[in-house]
Design an enzyme around this catalytic site. Structure first.
Site, PDB file in Angstrom:
ATOM      1  N   SER A 322       0.830  -1.204   0.000  1.00  0.00           N
ATOM      2  CA  SER A 322       0.000   0.000   0.000  1.00  0.00           C
ATOM      3  C   SER A 322       0.867   1.257   0.000  1.00  0.00           C
ATOM      4  O   SER A 322       0.582   2.221  -0.718  1.00  0.00           O
ATOM      5  CB  SER A 322      -0.928   0.001   1.222  1.00  0.00           C
ATOM      6  OG  SER A 322      -1.682   1.191   1.283  1.00  0.00           O
ATOM      7  N   TRP A 325       2.303   1.635  -3.398  1.00  0.00           N
ATOM      8  CA  TRP A 325       1.275   2.082  -4.341  1.00  0.00           C
ATOM      9  C   TRP A 325       1.208   3.602  -4.362  1.00  0.00           C
ATOM     10  O   TRP A 325       0.961   4.210  -5.406  1.00  0.00           O
ATOM     11  CB  TRP A 325      -0.083   1.497  -3.941  1.00  0.00           C
ATOM     12  CG  TRP A 325      -1.239   1.959  -4.790  1.00  0.00           C
ATOM     13  CD1 TRP A 325      -1.696   1.381  -5.932  1.00  0.00           C
ATOM     14  CD2 TRP A 325      -2.088   3.093  -4.563  1.00  0.00           C
ATOM     15  NE1 TRP A 325      -2.778   2.088  -6.427  1.00  0.00           N
ATOM     16  CE2 TRP A 325      -3.030   3.143  -5.606  1.00  0.00           C
ATOM     17  CE3 TRP A 325      -2.130   4.082  -3.567  1.00  0.00           C
ATOM     18  CZ2 TRP A 325      -4.011   4.130  -5.683  1.00  0.00           C
ATOM     19  CZ3 TRP A 325      -3.104   5.066  -3.650  1.00  0.00           C
ATOM     20  CH2 TRP A 325      -4.032   5.081  -4.695  1.00  0.00           C
ATOM     21  N   HIS A 326       1.429   4.228  -3.203  1.00  0.00           N
ATOM     22  CA  HIS A 326       1.299   5.679  -3.112  1.00  0.00           C
ATOM     23  C   HIS A 326       2.418   6.425  -3.824  1.00  0.00           C
ATOM     24  O   HIS A 326       2.214   7.575  -4.237  1.00  0.00           O
ATOM     25  CB  HIS A 326       1.245   6.116  -1.641  1.00  0.00           C
ATOM     26  CG  HIS A 326      -0.096   5.914  -1.018  1.00  0.00           C
ATOM     27  ND1 HIS A 326      -0.498   4.700  -0.493  1.00  0.00           N
ATOM     28  CD2 HIS A 326      -1.143   6.755  -0.847  1.00  0.00           C
ATOM     29  CE1 HIS A 326      -1.736   4.821  -0.018  1.00  0.00           C
ATOM     30  NE2 HIS A 326      -2.148   6.043  -0.228  1.00  0.00           N
ATOM     31  N   GLY A 327       3.575   5.833  -3.964  1.00  0.00           N
ATOM     32  CA  GLY A 327       4.633   6.563  -4.652  1.00  0.00           C
ATOM     33  C   GLY A 327       5.973   5.875  -4.607  1.00  0.00           C
ATOM     34  O   GLY A 327       6.220   4.987  -3.786  1.00  0.00           O
ATOM     35  N   PHE A 478      -0.631  10.423  -7.216  1.00  0.00           N
ATOM     36  CA  PHE A 478      -0.560   8.982  -6.996  1.00  0.00           C
ATOM     37  C   PHE A 478      -1.306   8.229  -8.084  1.00  0.00           C
ATOM     38  O   PHE A 478      -1.221   7.027  -8.151  1.00  0.00           O
ATOM     39  CB  PHE A 478      -1.120   8.606  -5.634  1.00  0.00           C
ATOM     40  CG  PHE A 478      -0.456   9.351  -4.488  1.00  0.00           C
ATOM     41  CD1 PHE A 478       0.918   9.462  -4.449  1.00  0.00           C
ATOM     42  CD2 PHE A 478      -1.215   9.954  -3.501  1.00  0.00           C
ATOM     43  CE1 PHE A 478       1.532  10.156  -3.417  1.00  0.00           C
ATOM     44  CE2 PHE A 478      -0.608  10.628  -2.458  1.00  0.00           C
ATOM     45  CZ  PHE A 478       0.769  10.734  -2.414  1.00  0.00           C
TER      46      PHE A 478
END
Length: 478
Positions: A322, A325-327, A478
């Protein structure tokens, strides 16, 4: 095009009028209109990336239909992995190419080697993380038999590119949103009123709360060496409300806008800063992403089955993925890992499902205990947000070290009374509306119309006074 811009303020009523008063007699024409305007909406940033979303849509449409025809397990798995490979391949290239390249070079250099490389000037397509997961959910659900593949390309393309939630969610499941494109939609005045009310509250969150807090959060984080621990903690609090107001505000506007067109999107935030532990927080924050990871990664890994080691392993995998996934930054991975560590005592003692109800109390003692739990959970969240907001791990550690120093007990060097008052009033409204889908949904229950409309006028005035130049939403990156 962004929700808090004049462009969107002109765009929305025009599309609304065409949708309900020109094409209202034909479902096919309504869906085609939504597809066209969604591509216009997305192309407003950079028309070149329209080909990317169109290709991803075409791939999953074809694969979905092939999955419907194929009966052999091997062929079906191959088709599924083609979809996963194409979608995650695009996402990986645009979002993570330079990250992996730079870290590979750093690792090679660390062991005494020398290697030359050149990073690419890659522009990250807006919303690619969101629509990639949305199309993947369709392919996976068709593969599992949770939904039947559609043979109508217009409906499917409109589902993938549906403009209210295209660039920053909620990440809609095909099982919820796609069937709504098949059903005839009729105009509902009551539903439109609810939608406008939710849009209003979303704009308050974004323009009044998030943008006001952003000014001070940016000042404190960008000059963290100059501030005391108490000021840095306050900066973390401001960022916590910035990201909540910004992201949940976008979700409210997206859900409210969808209501105007007869669609029902899933709730994406459920008053997360009133959580009594970190497990409850993650059931209430970015619900669409967290349930996506739960259903498509956590449960296939084994979920909560097995011994404690496997349970904790799965939790760490979910949170680290997770974060990634954000960056493409180690700060996001550290943020995810820290939240996973927060889960350890909850899992060990088996209390991660203790708080699943709406907060209620019967006496002062209960209220005091609940308040302490909420405050403790919020402070843990703020510490994690420091990693999320920082430019690098070093900056995050420096800020946290200052917070846990004696300077924490000094008076904050930045104390904006107006911003603090706005956040306080905002949280009061959120508290009294916590058993609704969004806080001011309860305004409809006011007995006197003058009181109801008076509240709307005040909120609109706050938006007008606070509005600057249409700042972009955080999650666009994102």
């Amino acid at each position: 095009m962004i929700f808090n811009s004049l462009d969107f303020g002109l765009f929305l009523p025009i599309i609304f009028a065409l949708y309900w008063f020109v094409f209202n007699k034909s479902l096919k024409k309504q869906n085609l209109l939504l597809l066209i305007v969604s591509y216009v909406f997305y192309g407003w940033w950079d028309w070149r990336f329209l080909s990317l979303i169109a290709f991803s849509t075409l791939v999953d449409f074809i694969i979905g239909n092939q999955l419907l025809k194929q009966k052999g397990i091997a062929h079906r798995k191959l088709l599924l992995w083609i979809s996963i490979g194409v979608n995650l391949g695009f996402l990986g290239f645009f979002k993570y190419y330079n990250f992996f390249l730079e870290n590979f070079v750093d690792a090679f250099t660390f062991f005494g080697g020398s290697i030359s490389s050149s990073s690419l000037n890659i522009i990250l397509p807006v919303g690619i993380s969101f629509y990639t997961f949305q199309t993947l959910s369709y392919t996976i659900d068709v593969y599992k038999g949770n939904i039947k593949a559609t043979n109508n390309f217009i409906d499917f393309a409109a589902f993938v590119s549906f403009f209210p939630q295209l660039v920053a969610g909620p990440i809609e499941r095909a099982t919820n949103l796609l069937p709504q494109f098949y059903s005839k939609r009729t105009f509902s005045y009551a539903n439109s009123v609810i939608g406008m009310r939710q849009i209003l509250w979303g704009l308050v969150k974004k323009v009044v709360i998030a943008d006001s807090c952003a000014f001070y959060a940016n000042e404190i984080f960008n000059n963290h060496q100059d501030y005391s621990g108490s000021t840095l903690l306050l900066g973390g609090v401001f960022f916590a409300f910035q990201i909540y107001g910004d992201f949940s505000g976008y979700s409210d506007i997206a859900i409210g806008t969808s209501r105007l067109f007869g669609f029902k999107l899933l709730q994406n935030f459920s008053f997360p800063y009133f959580s009594r532990d970190m497990a409850e927080f993650w059931r209430r924050w970015h619900i669409s992403l967290n349930t996506w990871f739960r259903d498509y990664l956590y449960i296939p890994l084994g979920g909560s089955r097995g011994n404690l080691f496997f349970k904790l392993r799965n939790v760490f995998i979910i949170f680290i993925v997770s974060g990634f996934w954000h960056g493409a930054n180690w700060t996001f991975i550290a943020w995810g890992a820290l939240n996973a560590f927060y889960f350890v005592p909850l899992m060990v003692f088996g209390i991660n499902r203790n708080n699943t109800d709406v907060i209620a109390y019967t006496n002062i003692k209960d209220a005091f205990v609940i308040a302490l739990k909420i405050l403790g959970t919020f402070l843990l969240t703020v510490l994690a947000w420091i990693f999320f907001r920082s430019e690098n791990i070093t900056q995050a550690l420096e800020i946290i070290a200052s917070i846990f120093s004696m300077s924490l007990f000094s008076a904050p060097m930045v104390l904006p009374k107006t911003a603090i008052l706005l956040v306080g009033l905002f949280m009061v409204i959120e508290w009294f509306g916590r058993n609704q889908e969004f806080a001011i949904e309860k305004f409809s229950l006011f007995k006197y119309r003058s009181l109801r409309y008076g509240c709307y006028v005040i909120l609109s005035a706050l938006i007008y006074i606070s509005h600057s130049s249409g700042k972009e939403f955080i999650y666009f990156q994102f």
